[in-house]
Write a protein that holds these residues in place. Structure first.
Motif, PDB file in Angstrom:
ATOM      1  N   SER A   1       0.803  -1.227   0.000  1.00  0.00           N
ATOM      2  CA  SER A   1       0.000   0.000   0.000  1.00  0.00           C
ATOM      3  C   SER A   1       0.837   1.278   0.000  1.00  0.00           C
ATOM      4  O   SER A   1       0.375   2.311  -0.459  1.00  0.00           O
ATOM      5  CB  SER A   1      -0.955   0.007   1.196  1.00  0.00           C
ATOM      6  N   GLN A   2       2.045   1.222   0.497  1.00  0.00           N
ATOM      7  CA  GLN A   2       2.885   2.412   0.568  1.00  0.00           C
ATOM      8  C   GLN A   2       3.892   2.501  -0.577  1.00  0.00           C
ATOM      9  O   GLN A   2       4.796   3.329  -0.543  1.00  0.00           O
ATOM     10  CB  GLN A   2       3.635   2.435   1.910  1.00  0.00           C
ATOM     11  N   ASP A   3       3.747   1.630  -1.567  1.00  0.00           N
ATOM     12  CA  ASP A   3       4.730   1.591  -2.649  1.00  0.00           C
ATOM     13  C   ASP A   3       4.036   1.491  -4.006  1.00  0.00           C
ATOM     14  O   ASP A   3       3.882   0.405  -4.562  1.00  0.00           O
ATOM     15  CB  ASP A   3       5.667   0.402  -2.436  1.00  0.00           C
ATOM     16  N   PRO A   4       3.613   2.629  -4.563  1.00  0.00           N
ATOM     17  CA  PRO A   4       2.869   2.608  -5.829  1.00  0.00           C
ATOM     18  C   PRO A   4       3.657   2.001  -6.994  1.00  0.00           C
ATOM     19  O   PRO A   4       3.066   1.414  -7.898  1.00  0.00           O
ATOM     20  CB  PRO A   4       2.535   4.071  -6.098  1.00  0.00           C
ATOM     21  N   HIS A   5       4.979   2.121  -6.965  1.00  0.00           N
ATOM     22  CA  HIS A   5       5.785   1.531  -8.037  1.00  0.00           C
ATOM     23  C   HIS A   5       5.623   0.010  -8.046  1.00  0.00           C
ATOM     24  O   HIS A   5       5.434  -0.598  -9.101  1.00  0.00           O
ATOM     25  CB  HIS A   5       7.262   1.903  -7.867  1.00  0.00           C
ATOM     26  N   ARG A   6       5.678  -0.592  -6.873  1.00  0.00           N
ATOM     27  CA  ARG A   6       5.528  -2.043  -6.791  1.00  0.00           C
ATOM     28  C   ARG A   6       4.104  -2.474  -7.134  1.00  0.00           C
ATOM     29  O   ARG A   6       3.894  -3.545  -7.703  1.00  0.00           O
ATOM     30  CB  ARG A   6       5.947  -2.540  -5.409  1.00  0.00           C
ATOM     31  N   VAL A   7       3.122  -1.636  -6.829  1.00  0.00           N
ATOM     32  CA  VAL A   7       1.734  -1.935  -7.207  1.00  0.00           C
ATOM     33  C   VAL A   7       1.617  -1.964  -8.729  1.00  0.00           C
ATOM     34  O   VAL A   7       0.954  -2.838  -9.294  1.00  0.00           O
ATOM     35  CB  VAL A   7       0.748  -0.917  -6.585  1.00  0.00           C
ATOM     36  N   GLU A   8       2.287  -1.038  -9.397  1.00  0.00           N
ATOM     37  CA  GLU A   8       2.283  -1.005 -10.866  1.00  0.00           C
ATOM     38  C   GLU A   8       2.939  -2.261 -11.437  1.00  0.00           C
ATOM     39  O   GLU A   8       2.449  -2.849 -12.401  1.00  0.00           O
ATOM     40  CB  GLU A   8       3.008   0.250 -11.369  1.00  0.00           C
ATOM     41  N   VAL A   9       4.033  -2.679 -10.845  1.00  0.00           N
ATOM     42  CA  VAL A   9       4.712  -3.896 -11.296  1.00  0.00           C
ATOM     43  C   VAL A   9       3.804  -5.107 -11.060  1.00  0.00           C
ATOM     44  O   VAL A   9       3.710  -5.998 -11.907  1.00  0.00           O
ATOM     45  CB  VAL A   9       6.076  -4.070 -10.590  1.00  0.00           C
ATOM     46  N   LEU A  10       3.115  -5.123  -9.920  1.00  0.00           N
ATOM     47  CA  LEU A  10       2.178  -6.213  -9.636  1.00  0.00           C
ATOM     48  C   LEU A  10       1.072  -6.252 -10.683  1.00  0.00           C
ATOM     49  O   LEU A  10       0.691  -7.327 -11.156  1.00  0.00           O
ATOM     50  CB  LEU A  10       1.584  -6.060  -8.232  1.00  0.00           C
ATOM     51  N   GLU A  11       0.560  -5.097 -11.065  1.00  0.00           N
ATOM     52  CA  GLU A  11      -0.485  -5.052 -12.098  1.00  0.00           C
ATOM     53  C   GLU A  11       0.035  -5.650 -13.407  1.00  0.00           C
ATOM     54  O   GLU A  11      -0.648  -6.445 -14.057  1.00  0.00           O
ATOM     55  CB  GLU A  11      -0.961  -3.624 -12.333  1.00  0.00           C
TER      56      GLU A  11
END
Length: 127
Positions: free
Chosen positions: A31-41
């Motif tokens: 939740s605190q790391d939008p870059h990793r969320v993008e990679v997850l997507e």
């Protein structure tokens, strides 16, 4: 105290991608790391692509005729292999910490390997 809000699941994911998204976020807080969320997507979309390619290949021959009539591997197989490599890169890029389960599995594998090596070892007595 504020609770971290889980990232919203991206639109357009199919069942395999959704499952990957849910399982990943159940295990790890991104939740605190939008870059990793993008990679997850991106990884979820690759999971969907792999599932679609595997579905298309199901029941098909592993080979096809090439331009000169020779037998060649099906392009779907090559593409699945490529997509799996891409998925591995994306998962690595997520830099997720190891879970207790993976640590335990590694320890068990190491232990089994050592036991096997010990059983196979031969010793020569030198006088």
């Amino acid at each position: 105290m504020t609770e971290n809000k889980k990232p919203r699941m991206p639109r357009g994911l199919d069942a395999p991608g959704k499952k990957f998204w849910i399982r990943t976020l159940e295990e790890f807080d991104l939740s605190q790391d939008p870059h990793r969320v993008e990679v997850l997507e991106q990884a979820c979309r690759v999971v969907d692509t792999i599932a679609e390619l595997e579905k298309a290949q199901k029941g098909q021959s592993l080979t096809t005729s090439g331009s000169m009539g020779q037998q060649v591997i099906s392009p779907l197989i090559s593409e699945v292999r490529f997509q799996r490599g891409l998925l591995a890169q994306l998962v690595t890029k997520l830099s997720l910490p190891e879970t207790d389960e993976t640590l335990q599995a590694k320890a068990e594998k190491t232990s089994q390997s050592r036991r096997t090596s010990a059983k196979q070892a031969t010793f020569t007595v030198v006088r």
